[in-house]
Scaffold this motif. Sequence first.
Motif, PDB file in Angstrom:
ATOM      1  N   ASP A   1       0.829  -1.212   0.000  1.00 24.65           N
ATOM      2  CA  ASP A   1       0.000   0.000   0.000  1.00 24.65           C
ATOM      3  C   ASP A   1       0.861   1.259   0.000  1.00 24.65           C
ATOM      4  O   ASP A   1       0.526   2.263  -0.639  1.00 24.65           O
ATOM      5  CB  ASP A   1      -0.910   0.037   1.240  1.00 24.65           C
TER       6      ASP A   1
ATOM      7  N   ASP B   1      -7.842  -4.084  -4.580  1.00 22.48           N
ATOM      8  CA  ASP B   1      -9.112  -3.635  -5.150  1.00 22.48           C
ATOM      9  C   ASP B   1     -10.195  -3.489  -4.093  1.00 22.48           C
ATOM     10  O   ASP B   1     -11.034  -2.592  -4.159  1.00 22.48           O
ATOM     11  CB  ASP B   1      -9.581  -4.619  -6.231  1.00 22.48           C
ATOM     12  N   SER B   2     -10.184  -4.379  -3.115  1.00 25.35           N
ATOM     13  CA  SER B   2     -11.190  -4.334  -2.057  1.00 25.35           C
ATOM     14  C   SER B   2     -10.636  -4.987  -0.799  1.00 25.35           C
ATOM     15  O   SER B   2      -9.629  -5.695  -0.849  1.00 25.35           O
ATOM     16  CB  SER B   2     -12.467  -5.065  -2.485  1.00 25.35           C
ATOM     17  N   ARG B   3     -11.297  -4.748   0.305  1.00 22.30           N
ATOM     18  CA  ARG B   3     -10.866  -5.312   1.581  1.00 22.30           C
ATOM     19  C   ARG B   3     -11.053  -6.826   1.583  1.00 22.30           C
ATOM     20  O   ARG B   3     -12.076  -7.328   1.133  1.00 22.30           O
ATOM     21  CB  ARG B   3     -11.687  -4.693   2.717  1.00 22.30           C
TER      22      ARG B   3
ATOM     23  N   GLU C   1     -12.055 -10.110   3.094  1.00 17.87           N
ATOM     24  CA  GLU C   1     -13.011 -10.440   4.150  1.00 17.87           C
ATOM     25  C   GLU C   1     -13.141 -11.935   4.411  1.00 17.87           C
ATOM     26  O   GLU C   1     -13.857 -12.364   5.309  1.00 17.87           O
ATOM     27  CB  GLU C   1     -14.392  -9.862   3.802  1.00 17.87           C
TER      28      GLU C   1
ATOM     29  N   TYR D   1      -6.078   4.493   1.735  1.00 22.27           N
ATOM     30  CA  TYR D   1      -7.251   4.051   0.987  1.00 22.27           C
ATOM     31  C   TYR D   1      -8.332   5.119   0.942  1.00 22.27           C
ATOM     32  O   TYR D   1      -9.083   5.213  -0.035  1.00 22.27           O
ATOM     33  CB  TYR D   1      -7.788   2.742   1.576  1.00 22.27           C
TER      34      TYR D   1
ATOM     35  N   ALA E   1     -10.103   6.698  -2.414  1.00 16.05           N
ATOM     36  CA  ALA E   1     -11.557   6.828  -2.568  1.00 16.05           C
ATOM     37  C   ALA E   1     -11.952   8.264  -2.910  1.00 16.05           C
ATOM     38  O   ALA E   1     -12.836   8.495  -3.743  1.00 16.05           O
ATOM     39  CB  ALA E   1     -12.249   6.385  -1.285  1.00 16.05           C
TER      40      ALA E   1
END
Length: 207
Positions: free
Chosen positions: A127, A134-136, A138, A195, A199
């Motif tokens: 990071d 692309d996404s968290r 989970e 992040y 956004a």
Amino acid sequence: MASKTLIDLFNTSVDLKQQSLTISLLAIAFNPTAWNIVARNEYRNKTITRLFGGNPRYGCYFLALMIFSFGILRDSLYHIAILKQPRQAILPAEYATIVPAVLFILGQIFVVTSTWALGITGTFLGDYFGILMDSRVEGFPFNVLRDPMYVGSTMCFAATALWYERPAGLFITLYVYIVYLIALRFEGPFTDMIYSKRAEKAKAKAL
């Protein structure tokens, strides 16, 4: 009375004169501290990226190798340190083998599966190099623990202490846990900020 008992236990279980103990504690504190500092510098100045000709992925792989190597060194120093500490039975004989074995296996599962889920760049601070996911994530183990890698690592420290019956190792494990908590206080918000900025940029482009 309880505090006195704990102090007495510490004094009989931990040999503070052993230089290997000091070295181990320093190594444990060094790793998360150093990598947070290096990563933040990378985010702001791109120092490592420039060393690799402007390729952030190569820079991240280099940092991953450094983190992994120093992690092995830290674990080796811990192993050396506890073997020089007083030995004392911690668990009942019937649990002395099975409990640390299960604890170690579970810890390794958390570490390995979190690395698999995040990938190399996701695990080793990609990071900060601008390599964002692309996404968290989970899925397992993140649906069980918020920080499975740190928890798994702590479990392995405890398992090693129990396996070798070194109470000093349990005190070191507590120290490890505290160091990780402090590191997360700095690492978590900074990663969230990275992040959030992405956004905000995506939202601005969409307008």
